[in-house]
Scaffold this motif. Structure first.
Motif, PDB file in Angstrom:
ATOM      1  N   GLU A  10       4.971 -11.166  -2.512  1.00 20.68           N
ATOM      2  CA  GLU A  10       4.568 -10.313  -1.631  1.00 20.68           C
ATOM      3  C   GLU A  10       3.239 -11.138  -0.893  1.00 20.68           C
ATOM      4  OE1 GLU A  10       2.967  -5.928  -0.413  1.00 20.68           O
ATOM      5  OE2 GLU A  10       4.149  -6.076  -1.958  1.00 20.68           O
ATOM      6  N   PRO A  11       2.350 -11.745  -1.651  1.00 19.35           N
ATOM      7  CA  PRO A  11       1.269 -12.569  -0.939  1.00 19.35           C
ATOM      8  C   PRO A  11       1.978 -13.807  -0.197  1.00 19.35           C
ATOM      9  CG  PRO A  11       0.633 -12.175  -3.279  1.00 19.35           C
ATOM     10  CD  PRO A  11       2.032 -11.528  -3.173  1.00 19.35           C
ATOM     11  N   THR A  12       2.877 -14.412  -0.740  1.00 22.87           N
ATOM     12  CA  THR A  12       3.660 -15.334   0.152  1.00 22.87           C
ATOM     13  C   THR A  12       4.267 -14.925   1.249  1.00 22.87           C
ATOM     14  OG1 THR A  12       3.929 -16.626  -2.055  1.00 22.87           O
ATOM     15  CG2 THR A  12       5.228 -17.511  -0.126  1.00 22.87           C
ATOM     16  N   ALA A  13       4.895 -13.910   1.133  1.00 21.11           N
ATOM     17  CA  ALA A  13       5.655 -13.184   2.229  1.00 21.11           C
ATOM     18  C   ALA A  13       4.751 -12.741   3.520  1.00 21.11           C
ATOM     19  CB  ALA A  13       6.494 -12.097   1.750  1.00 21.11           C
ATOM     20  N   LYS A  14       3.616 -12.100   3.114  1.00 25.10           N
ATOM     21  CA  LYS A  14       2.472 -11.811   4.070  1.00 25.10           C
ATOM     22  C   LYS A  14       1.844 -13.045   4.664  1.00 25.10           C
ATOM     23  CE  LYS A  14       1.157  -7.355   2.202  1.00 25.10           C
ATOM     24  NZ  LYS A  14       0.089  -6.578   1.456  1.00 25.10           N
ATOM     25  N   MET A  15       1.467 -14.008   3.699  1.00 25.91           N
ATOM     26  CA  MET A  15       0.976 -15.488   4.482  1.00 25.91           C
ATOM     27  C   MET A  15       2.083 -16.015   5.480  1.00 25.91           C
ATOM     28  SD  MET A  15       0.174 -19.147   2.746  1.00 25.91           S
ATOM     29  CE  MET A  15       1.968 -19.368   2.228  1.00 25.91           C
ATOM     30  N   PHE A  16       3.425 -15.865   5.272  1.00 24.36           N
ATOM     31  CA  PHE A  16       4.389 -16.736   6.103  1.00 24.36           C
ATOM     32  C   PHE A  16       4.307 -15.708   7.240  1.00 24.36           C
ATOM     33  CE2 PHE A  16       7.498 -18.585   2.670  1.00 24.36           C
ATOM     34  CZ  PHE A  16       6.368 -19.661   2.277  1.00 24.36           C
ATOM     35  N   LYS A  17       4.395 -14.357   7.224  1.00 25.69           N
ATOM     36  CA  LYS A  17       4.497 -13.620   8.178  1.00 25.69           C
ATOM     37  C   LYS A  17       3.313 -13.761   9.120  1.00 25.69           C
ATOM     38  CE  LYS A  17       4.759  -8.764   9.736  1.00 25.69           C
ATOM     39  NZ  LYS A  17       4.878  -7.245   9.442  1.00 25.69           N
ATOM     40  N   GLY A  18       1.943 -13.988   8.624  1.00 20.26           N
ATOM     41  CA  GLY A  18       0.798 -14.129   9.283  1.00 20.26           C
ATOM     42  C   GLY A  18       0.827 -15.513  10.140  1.00 20.26           C
ATOM     43  N   LEU A  19       1.475 -16.626   9.418  1.00 19.10           N
ATOM     44  CA  LEU A  19       1.760 -17.808  10.101  1.00 19.10           C
ATOM     45  C   LEU A  19       2.839 -17.766  11.344  1.00 19.10           C
ATOM     46  CD1 LEU A  19       1.859 -20.083   7.036  1.00 19.10           C
ATOM     47  CD2 LEU A  19       0.013 -19.791   8.617  1.00 19.10           C
ATOM     48  N   LEU A  20       3.807 -16.901  11.323  1.00 21.17           N
ATOM     49  CA  LEU A  20       4.691 -16.785  12.197  1.00 21.17           C
ATOM     50  C   LEU A  20       4.654 -15.740  13.176  1.00 21.17           C
ATOM     51  CD1 LEU A  20       7.687 -17.501   9.865  1.00 21.17           C
ATOM     52  CD2 LEU A  20       6.843 -19.065  11.506  1.00 21.17           C
ATOM     53  N   GLU A  21       3.756 -14.516  12.967  1.00 22.87           N
ATOM     54  CA  GLU A  21       3.962 -13.444  13.908  1.00 22.87           C
ATOM     55  C   GLU A  21       3.375 -13.693  15.267  1.00 22.87           C
ATOM     56  OE1 GLU A  21       2.454  -9.885  12.048  1.00 22.87           O
ATOM     57  OE2 GLU A  21       0.385 -10.644  11.413  1.00 22.87           O
ATOM     58  N   GLU A  22       2.456 -14.609  15.356  1.00 24.15           N
ATOM     59  CA  GLU A  22       1.596 -14.845  16.448  1.00 24.15           C
ATOM     60  C   GLU A  22       2.537 -14.941  17.689  1.00 24.15           C
ATOM     61  OE1 GLU A  22      -0.771 -18.454  18.667  1.00 24.15           O
ATOM     62  OE2 GLU A  22      -1.453 -17.970  16.882  1.00 24.15           O
ATOM     63  N   ALA A  23       3.993 -15.681  17.601  1.00 25.79           N
ATOM     64  CA  ALA A  23       4.793 -15.825  18.550  1.00 25.79           C
ATOM     65  C   ALA A  23       6.073 -15.117  18.533  1.00 25.79           C
ATOM     66  CB  ALA A  23       4.834 -17.284  19.166  1.00 25.79           C
ATOM     67  N   ASN A  24       6.265 -14.546  17.149  1.00 21.85           N
ATOM     68  CA  ASN A  24       7.444 -13.923  16.780  1.00 21.85           C
ATOM     69  C   ASN A  24       7.618 -12.135  16.364  1.00 21.85           C
ATOM     70  OD1 ASN A  24       8.907 -16.569  16.789  1.00 21.85           O
ATOM     71  ND2 ASN A  24       7.063 -16.737  15.131  1.00 21.85           N
ATOM     72  N   ASP A  25       8.533 -11.837  16.649  1.00 22.38           N
ATOM     73  CA  ASP A  25       8.632 -10.466  15.754  1.00 22.38           C
ATOM     74  C   ASP A  25       9.113 -10.808  14.362  1.00 22.38           C
ATOM     75  OD1 ASP A  25       9.078  -7.710  15.066  1.00 22.38           O
ATOM     76  OD2 ASP A  25      10.986  -7.701  16.493  1.00 22.38           O
TER      77      ASP A  25
END
Length: 144
Positions: A10-25
């Motif tokens: 979960e922490p890794t998934a949240k980190m990846f999401k944080g890195l990608l969500e600026e320009a993505n859904d």
């Protein structure tokens, strides 16, 4: 761009999401079954999947079969820096990159997802152009 992260940590998934969500859904699936379900049922389809190969209820290879059926660009992200595994993954037509956790930067993840989706779209357009060209050749041959 619509991205699915299939990552059990979960922490890794949240980190990846944080890195990608600026320009993505961005959506997250925490296991094999949830990843498959989201790939099969989400409309519009995902443009890219960031996939961990080591999942608690099976291997990511099973998810790759579903991803391949839909032609979704994939970036494999795993903790294993194993050349045999890298070679196996990179032979699959939807896998555009293989990143090793702990050896990658935020910029590399973002660039890999962007490259994968761009390259995948280019490949789809090229395949469609070939299909149309072959159809036109066949049509011309039958009339000549």
């Amino acid at each position: 761009m619509k991205v699915l992260i299939v990552e059990d940590n979960e922490p890794t998934a949240k980190m990846f999401k944080g890195l990608l969500e600026e320009a993505n859904d961005v959506d997250i699936a925490h296991d094999l079954f949830e990843g498959k379900r989201k790939i099969l049922t989400t409309v519009p389809r995902y443009d890219a999947v960031v996939l961990d190969l080591n999942l608690p209820n099976g291997e990511g290879w099973e998810v790759l079969a579903e991803i391949a059926n839909f032609g979704i660009a994939t970036v494999v992200v795993t903790g294993l820096n194993d050349q045999e595994l890298i070679d196996r993954a990179m032979k699959l037509p939807v896998v555009w990159d293989y990143l090793v956790k702990g050896e990658m930067s935020a910029e590399l993840l973002r660039a890999s997802v962007k490259y994968a989706t761009n390259r995948n779209e280019t490949e789809k357009k090229l395949a469609e152009t070939r299909r149309i060209s072959d159809k036109a050749k066949n049509c011309g041959a039958s009339h000549g």
